[in-house]
Each structure stands twice: as structure tokens, then as C-alpha cells.
Design a protein around this motif. Structure first.
Motif, PDB file in Angstrom:
ATOM      1  N   ALA A 102       0.833  -1.203   0.000  1.00 28.55           N
ATOM      2  CA  ALA A 102       0.000   0.000   0.000  1.00 28.55           C
ATOM      3  C   ALA A 102       0.865   1.250   0.000  1.00 28.55           C
ATOM      4  N   GLY A 103       1.972   1.207   0.730  1.00 26.93           N
ATOM      5  CA  GLY A 103       2.887   2.340   0.738  1.00 26.93           C
ATOM      6  C   GLY A 103       3.541   2.554  -0.607  1.00 26.93           C
ATOM      7  N   LEU A 104       3.940   1.475  -1.254  1.00 24.83           N
ATOM      8  CA  LEU A 104       4.585   1.580  -2.563  1.00 24.83           C
ATOM      9  C   LEU A 104       3.621   2.104  -3.623  1.00 24.83           C
ATOM     10  N   MET A 105       2.360   1.675  -3.527  1.00 27.32           N
ATOM     11  CA  MET A 105       1.366   2.084  -4.526  1.00 27.32           C
ATOM     12  C   MET A 105       0.707   3.414  -4.190  1.00 27.32           C
ATOM     13  N   LYS A 106       1.039   3.960  -3.003  1.00 28.47           N
ATOM     14  CA  LYS A 106       0.440   5.209  -2.533  1.00 28.47           C
ATOM     15  C   LYS A 106      -1.076   5.093  -2.393  1.00 28.47           C
ATOM     16  N   THR A 107      -1.524   3.923  -1.936  1.00 28.01           N
ATOM     17  CA  THR A 107      -2.945   3.738  -1.645  1.00 28.01           C
ATOM     18  C   THR A 107      -3.235   4.032  -0.180  1.00 28.01           C
ATOM     19  N   GLY A 108      -2.185   4.206   0.615  1.00 20.45           N
ATOM     20  CA  GLY A 108      -2.323   4.629   1.997  1.00 20.45           C
ATOM     21  C   GLY A 108      -3.105   3.681   2.884  1.00 20.45           C
ATOM     22  N   PHE A 109      -3.756   4.281   3.864  1.00 22.07           N
ATOM     23  CA  PHE A 109      -4.508   3.551   4.878  1.00 22.07           C
ATOM     24  C   PHE A 109      -5.601   2.679   4.259  1.00 22.07           C
ATOM     25  N   VAL A 110      -6.316   3.223   3.286  1.00 23.84           N
ATOM     26  CA  VAL A 110      -7.427   2.493   2.668  1.00 23.84           C
ATOM     27  C   VAL A 110      -6.919   1.268   1.926  1.00 23.84           C
ATOM     28  N   GLY A 111      -5.823   1.427   1.182  1.00 24.16           N
ATOM     29  CA  GLY A 111      -5.264   0.299   0.459  1.00 24.16           C
ATOM     30  C   GLY A 111      -4.800  -0.812   1.388  1.00 24.16           C
ATOM     31  N   GLY A 112      -4.149  -0.423   2.494  1.00 24.50           N
ATOM     32  CA  GLY A 112      -3.707  -1.416   3.463  1.00 24.50           C
ATOM     33  C   GLY A 112      -4.868  -2.144   4.091  1.00 24.50           C
ATOM     34  N   LEU A 113      -5.942  -1.415   4.373  1.00 26.61           N
ATOM     35  CA  LEU A 113      -7.127  -2.010   4.981  1.00 26.61           C
ATOM     36  C   LEU A 113      -7.795  -2.999   4.024  1.00 26.61           C
ATOM     37  N   VAL A 114      -8.011  -2.571   2.792  1.00 25.56           N
ATOM     38  CA  VAL A 114      -8.661  -3.439   1.805  1.00 25.56           C
ATOM     39  C   VAL A 114      -7.800  -4.667   1.521  1.00 25.56           C
ATOM     40  N   GLY A 115      -6.503  -4.450   1.337  1.00 24.06           N
ATOM     41  CA  GLY A 115      -5.607  -5.567   1.073  1.00 24.06           C
ATOM     42  C   GLY A 115      -5.589  -6.574   2.207  1.00 24.06           C
ATOM     43  N   ALA A 116      -5.634  -6.096   3.437  1.00 27.94           N
ATOM     44  CA  ALA A 116      -5.629  -6.995   4.601  1.00 27.94           C
ATOM     45  C   ALA A 116      -6.911  -7.812   4.670  1.00 27.94           C
ATOM     46  N   LEU A 117      -8.041  -7.186   4.383  1.00 25.84           N
ATOM     47  CA  LEU A 117      -9.317  -7.912   4.405  1.00 25.84           C
ATOM     48  C   LEU A 117      -9.334  -9.023   3.351  1.00 25.84           C
ATOM     49  N   ILE A 118      -8.826  -8.693   2.167  1.00 29.77           N
ATOM     50  CA  ILE A 118      -8.793  -9.701   1.099  1.00 29.77           C
ATOM     51  C   ILE A 118      -7.817 -10.816   1.468  1.00 29.77           C
ATOM     52  N   ALA A 119      -6.653 -10.443   2.001  1.00 29.21           N
ATOM     53  CA  ALA A 119      -5.662 -11.452   2.383  1.00 29.21           C
ATOM     54  C   ALA A 119      -6.205 -12.367   3.473  1.00 29.21           C
ATOM     55  N   GLY A 120      -6.877 -11.795   4.468  1.00 28.78           N
ATOM     56  CA  GLY A 120      -7.454 -12.616   5.524  1.00 28.78           C
ATOM     57  C   GLY A 120      -8.492 -13.576   4.995  1.00 28.78           C
ATOM     58  N   TRP A 121      -9.350 -13.082   4.108  1.00 28.07           N
ATOM     59  CA  TRP A 121     -10.368 -13.948   3.505  1.00 28.07           C
ATOM     60  C   TRP A 121      -9.724 -15.059   2.680  1.00 28.07           C
ATOM     61  N   PHE A 122      -8.700 -14.733   1.911  1.00 31.80           N
ATOM     62  CA  PHE A 122      -8.032 -15.724   1.067  1.00 31.80           C
ATOM     63  C   PHE A 122      -7.383 -16.821   1.926  1.00 31.80           C
ATOM     64  N   VAL A 123      -6.792 -16.431   3.045  1.00 28.36           N
ATOM     65  CA  VAL A 123      -6.184 -17.414   3.947  1.00 28.36           C
ATOM     66  C   VAL A 123      -7.250 -18.367   4.482  1.00 28.36           C
ATOM     67  N   LEU A 124      -8.413 -17.839   4.834  1.00 31.42           N
ATOM     68  CA  LEU A 124      -9.495 -18.689   5.324  1.00 31.42           C
ATOM     69  C   LEU A 124      -9.916 -19.714   4.279  1.00 31.42           C
ATOM     70  N   GLN A 125      -9.948 -19.294   3.015  1.00 31.76           N
ATOM     71  CA  GLN A 125     -10.317 -20.228   1.955  1.00 31.76           C
ATOM     72  C   GLN A 125      -9.252 -21.314   1.768  1.00 31.76           C
ATOM     73  N   MET A 126      -8.004 -20.919   1.909  1.00 31.76           N
ATOM     74  CA  MET A 126      -6.931 -21.902   1.751  1.00 31.76           C
ATOM     75  C   MET A 126      -6.910 -22.892   2.915  1.00 31.76           C
ATOM     76  N   LYS A 127      -7.331 -22.463   4.070  1.00 31.18           N
ATOM     77  CA  LYS A 127      -7.381 -23.374   5.221  1.00 31.18           C
ATOM     78  C   LYS A 127      -8.395 -24.489   5.018  1.00 31.18           C
ATOM     79  N   LYS A 128      -9.370 -24.248   4.155  1.00 36.46           N
ATOM     80  CA  LYS A 128     -10.407 -25.245   3.901  1.00 36.46           C
ATOM     81  C   LYS A 128      -9.947 -26.347   2.947  1.00 36.46           C
ATOM     82  N   ILE A 129      -8.823 -26.115   2.264  1.00 38.60           N
ATOM     83  CA  ILE A 129      -8.319 -27.095   1.307  1.00 38.60           C
ATOM     84  C   ILE A 129      -7.783 -28.313   2.061  1.00 38.60           C
ATOM     85  N   LYS A 130      -8.233 -29.479   1.672  1.00 40.29           N
ATOM     86  CA  LYS A 130      -7.767 -30.708   2.296  1.00 40.29           C
ATOM     87  C   LYS A 130      -6.468 -31.163   1.642  1.00 40.29           C
TER      88      LYS A 130
END
Length: 360
Positions: A102-130
Motif C-alpha cells: 500500500a505504501g509503494l502504490m500510494k494507496t495509503g490507509f485504505v489500500g492497506g485495509l482493503v488488502g488486509a481484508l482480502i488477504a485474511g479472507w483468502f487465507v481462510l479459503q486456503m485453510k479449507k483445502i484438504k
């Protein structure tokens, strides 16, 4: 163990909200620490020491650089712990990476927040993989963080981050180009929202917005937030001692009002809530007017505060401590004067109600 325990009955909105608040709670110490360290450097080498801090020839310049480095961790810290709150430990590395991105792309606080939410959701989906039993031990420490960081990072860089960076660029330009009138209006809105419910959802919404701007390097709205929030407890305390309002408060209220002075100095607004519950309309109007005027003047005078909390103990970090103290006292007096006029006198024989001491 993650801060947010997911249960079937908990809505997605609640999980997102609690995760964001968790990230903010971990980010605030980083911002405060960076603010205090840079404030020390400014006291040693002048307020504009940041202009030549890269030379690092003096102790003050070195201290400023240390504080500035800590500041740079604000958004990555926010992102890491949002993802952690959603997905536990496997979310930390991808979340941190989204904050740095987010800092590199200059998306700031909002970019970091959105990216974290997506990353957290993606991790949850990967945890479901057997996976085979032999791979279960390495999934959370190698495969999940690596794959999540790569996939979500590319998604942020090429798709989601582009419009966020564009919007943040517009917001940055708007904040930089604000006229005096527009500055006052923005500060007044921030101040009124901060004072409105003293730590409630309206207050937290305004604080979330201002803390995000602070993490992106905009420190003027932070002074509007903290200074206006400090006026509410002080104003109620002042209203109880004015000559024409002494018959409007019970003995218990007057005793509790004394503690509000201490809470005001510490930027703790919750002590106002018992008073607000007993007289919601008049008191809310009074504290909102005082908060709005204070917040507007903070923005109008360009008063900067890198610290998002701390009250009177972080005044030295502001760009003009005397102005900060003056506006705090002014807002308190305005709130106290208005409420002392609006509050109705006690009815003869009115029974006193015990109030909880906000300091206990």
C-alpha cells in the motif's frame, strides 16, 4: 490466537468491523511511539528538522529518523493485524505485505485495509483445502502465506489498488488545497462527530477516518479530533461551577464533575456518558457545538498533531502547543457556558441519583 473468534451466528459485517478495530488498536501504539520520538527530535533540533534529517549528522536528526521509521510501520502493522484477526497467524505475513505494498502504490490507509481484508479472507479459503497429512504441518507456515501473498499482492497491484490509488490521490490533492472556509467546515464536522457520543459508533467512525489520514501523513485532522474530544469532559466540569448553574446539578453530579477535569487532560471522554444519559438532548447539543468550534479552529490554524492519543501529555508534540491548549480551553468554556444555560434547574425535592465514578 486471533483476536476475533468466528462463530456461525456472527455476521460478516461484524467480523470485518471487529477485525478493523483490532488492526487499529495495534496500529495506535506505533503512531504514538513514532510521534513521541519525532517530537523529541523536533524539540532538540527545531520543528522543521525533517527537511534535512537524511543527513543524520546530529543526534536530533538520528532520533527523528528513528521516529520516522516507526511511523512507516503504521499501515503495515494495521494490515498485518487485520489479517491476523480474521485468519490467525497465517494471515500475518500476507497482511504485512499488503501494508507495505500500500505504501509503494500510494494507496495509503485504505489500500492497506482493503488488502488486509482480502488477504485474511483468502487465507481462510486456503485453510479449507484438504491436503495430505504429511503437508498439514507446513501449510500454515509456508504454502498459505506464500501463495496468499503472491495472489493477493498481484491482485492489489494490477486490479484493486489502481482505483484506490487514484481516489487517494484525489483526496490528498483536496486536503492539500483546502481553503480556510473548507478547512474549518471539515474540522467542525470531525469535532462534532467526536463529541457526539463520547466513544460510541459516531465517535469511532470519525476517529477511524482521522487515524487513517494520520497514518498517511496528514496530522492537522488529528489535532481537530483530539482537541475537540478533550472539550466535552472539561465543558461539563465547567458548567457545574458557574454561579448561575449551581442549582442545576446535584451534589453527586458536582463531585463527579471534578474527575472530568482529569479525564479531559487524558483525552478520555467516557466520563461524560452518565451525564449524557440523564440529559441527552441538551448535553449532546452543547458538547457538539464546543467540539465543532474547536475542531474547526484546529483545522483553520493548521495545527498539527502526529499523536492520535495522549491528551495533555502529547501537547508538546503538536506544531503549536500554546494554540492547542488555548483551543482546548476555549472549546471547554463554550461547551460549559451553553450547557449551563440550557440545563433546567433541579425540581424542588428532586431525588439525587448516584452516579458511577468514571475514574473507578
Amino acid at each position: 490466537m486471533a483476536e476475533i473468534k468466528r462463530k456461525k451466528q456472527v455476521s460478516i459485517g461484524t467480523i470485518i468491523k471487529d477485525s478493523i478495530m483490532t488492526g487499529i488498536s495495534y496500529m495506535i501504539p506505533v503512531i504514538v511511539g513514532g510521534g513521541i520520538i519525532t517530537a523529541i527530535a523536533k524539540m532538540m533540533g527545531g520543528y522543521n528538522i525533517g527537511a534535512n534529517a537524511e543527513e543524520m549528522q546530529t543526534l536530533a536528526q538520528v532520533i527523528y529518523t528513528i521516529g520516522n521509521i516507526l511511523f512507516s510501520f503504521a499501515v503495515p502493522c494495521l494490515s498485518a493485524f487485520i489479517a491476523y484477526a480474521i485468519a490467525d497467524k497465517p494471515g500475518i505475513a500476507p497482511g504485512y505485505a499488503m501494508g507495505v505494498l500500500a505504501g509503494l502504490m500510494k494507496t495509503g490507509f485504505v489500500g492497506g485495509l482493503v488488502g488486509a481484508l482480502i488477504a485474511g479472507w483468502f487465507v481462510l479459503q486456503m485453510k479449507k483445502i484438504k491436503v495430505p497429512k504429511a503437508l498439514q504441518g507446513v501449510m500454515p507456515i509456508m504454502f498459505i502465506p506464500v501463495i496468499t501473498t503472491l495472489v493477493v499482492g498481484l491482485l492489489m497491484w494490477y486490479v484493486i489498488g489502481v482505483p484506490i490509488a487514484w481516489i487517494m490521490g484525489i483526496l490528498t490533492a483536496w486536503l492539500t488545497a483546502l481553503s480556510a472556509g473548507s478547512r474549518f467546515l471539515l474540522g467542525a464536522v470531525i469535532g462534532a462527530m467526536i463529541a457526539f457520543d463520547n466513544g460510541g459508533p459516531i465517535n469511532k467512525t470519525a476517529a477511524l477516518f482521522v487515524n487513517g489520514l494520520n497514518a498517511d501523513g496528514f496530522f492537522i485532522p488529528t489535532s481537530a479530533k483530539m482537541c475537540s474530544g478533550m472539550t466535552s469532559p472539561l465543558g461539563i466540569a465547567i458548567s457545574t461551577v458557574l454561579p448561575w448553574s449551581r442549582n442545576k446539578f446535584t451534589k453527586s453530579e458536582k463531585e463527579q464533575a471534578l474527575s472530568l477535569v482529569v479525564l479531559s487532560c487524558c483525552y478520555v471522554q467516557e466520563g461524560v456518558i452518565p451525564f449524557q444519559l440523564k440529559d441527552p438532548i441538551r448535553l449532546t447539543f452543547s458538547i457538539c457545538v464546543g467540539g465543532a468550534i474547536t475542531g474547526g479552529l484546529c483545522m483553520l490554524y493548521g495545527l498539527e498533531s502526529p499523536a492520535v492519543h495522549g491528551g495533555i501529555f502529547s501537547v508538546a508534540m503538536t506544531s503549536n502547543p500554546l494554540v492547542f491548549i488555548g483551543l482546548w480551553l476555549l472549546g471547554g468554556c463554550i461547551t460549559g457556558l451553553i450547557y449551563s444555560i440550557l440545563k433546567r434547574p433541579l425540581v424542588a425535592g428532586e431525588e439525587e441519583e448516584e452516579m458511577d465514578n468514571p475514574l473507578i
